[in-house]
Design an enzyme around this catalytic site. Sequence first.
Site, PDB file in Angstrom:
ATOM      1  N   GLU A 195      -6.258  -8.515   0.418  1.00 23.75           N
ATOM      2  CA  GLU A 195      -6.903  -8.267   1.707  1.00 23.75           C
ATOM      3  C   GLU A 195      -8.397  -8.062   1.505  1.00 23.75           C
ATOM      4  OE1 GLU A 195      -5.210  -5.103   3.990  1.00 23.75           O
ATOM      5  OE2 GLU A 195      -3.131  -5.685   3.595  1.00 23.75           O
ATOM      6  N   GLU A 228       0.775  -1.238   0.000  1.00 22.13           N
ATOM      7  CA  GLU A 228       0.000   0.000   0.000  1.00 22.13           C
ATOM      8  C   GLU A 228       0.810   1.293   0.000  1.00 22.13           C
ATOM      9  OE1 GLU A 228      -3.816  -2.002   2.363  1.00 22.13           O
ATOM     10  OE2 GLU A 228      -2.584  -0.479   3.374  1.00 22.13           O
TER      11      GLU A 228
END
Length: 570
Positions: free
Chosen positions: A439, A338
Amino acid sequence: MSNLLEAESSCDSKSLGVDDFTSKRCREIDKKALLITILLTFFVSLCVFLSIILPLIFLVIIPHAQSDRKIKDTNMETTNLGVNIIDEIFNSTQVPEWAKNSLLDTNTWLDTSDFNTSFTNETFAGLYTMGIFDKYDDSVQANPNVPPLNEPFPYGRLPIRGVNLGGWLSMEPFITPSFFQVKNETAYLVKDELSLHAYLGENATSVIENHYNTFVTKQTFYEIREAGLDHVRITFPYWILYSNEITNVSGIGWRYLLRSIEWAREQGLRVNLDLHAAPGNQNSWNHGGYLNQMEWLDGTVKGEENSQFTLKIHERLASFFSQKRYRNVVTIYGALNEPNFFVLDEHKITDWHKQAYAVIRQSNFTGLISLSDGFRGPGNWEDHFDPFHFPNILIDVHRYIIFNDFLIGLRPKDKLNVICKSWNEEMKLKAKLPTIIGEWSLADTDCAKFLNNVGEGARWDGTFTPNGGVASCSEKVGCRCDFANQDPENYEDSYRKFLYALATSQIETFDKTWGWFYWNWDTENATQWSYKKSWLAGLLPRLAYSTTKDFNCSMLDSKSFMEFDEQSEF
């Protein structure tokens, strides 16, 4: 020698009437001869003695002593860590003086179970191999649906069904909130893992290592396999790899990472390694290092240095896991979790990913390389990473319905429609490159404690500071977090039914990609973020690879599911 023989010959003439001088000289030579005779006799006797005694020592006495020691070890009480006291003493003598009290000194390790405690300071690519056993077995099969480790996994034809081991080597406040509840009269004092290390001071090493040793155990991997999963995504920060100055507990987590890979191997589970925190923090969030710090590729000299340092880390790490023993088990390598595309220059991030890809390949890692989408979605990556120049690449997409004010406020059935229709179409039309969902979770609210940072509230009930007191649940008033945070045994039947549908709809949609990893395997108390807790509560399928007929996306418009449109907030 000739002089000695001549002297002896002349002395023989003594009896033939030699003079007194010669007689005196002969007496001296007789003494020397006697001394030599005595020495030769002693030497011969010693050789005979040793020829008899040495075989007795090596063939009888030592084996007998070793046998006695084994018997004593078997019957000896162990310490509370399961290590025999004699073994501890033996190991301590193996550690050279220069290595005492270092990361290589097994006597300083909290736990030695399933570690090779024979001392070595060998490294590979600059990373210690301490603790690893030479032998390993890649013939294990996680479940009948997937091949054993020593056969290739059919990526792209069979979806990955995996789970994250987050909050372990890379700690996060909402996963283990008990570590982050330190506060004074006005504010919380610990916001992230590195500030936790600083707060703990001289106790940091023992506290953090105890967390490493207990939050994920050998049993964890057995349970993951029992749930029908076949991959684990292990997240870690760069400071666990080797000693550095950012924290006084650096380097300790490395051996726990290596042991966890062996535990995964024992259960036939393949591993996705994911660098979760880069030097300087790649996103400014609490799981990247220091909260609100971002000195990574941010246009500053320090940011550039840290981005290059991250590449150096990949050079070491990818080289280490290119070894033959890891090729069947570490099959996916994540470049960086991320990076903040919202703030950083996206062109610089893309260029950095290309550099990272090149470094990883040049370091001989031949498995899949995953690149985070940075919440931009699965589309348009093919413009930068065409399969010809960047083979075996994965785009890692993270999907949640709770961090967006619009999505979190949808009614239950509308949330299912987003998953079954919108997300499904997006993956089908825009994901031109191999894509995984790295995720996702069962959470339909952001009510978990510390999810939005330590001390911060929730969008759902209007306590999230940036939203100015406005609640985000669909009713906008009377929104409560207690129902989502309660023990799942107390969930209403309608809520349980919805959560199960939320889980299976995501599994159905994400199975159409290259696969998925649930976030997370476990938490201290946030059930909907814990695959284990939700699985045990019956909110997830009994086996990840065998979903039931209780719900699928085609049933959304059936009468039995119209109730989702009519029910109010749970």
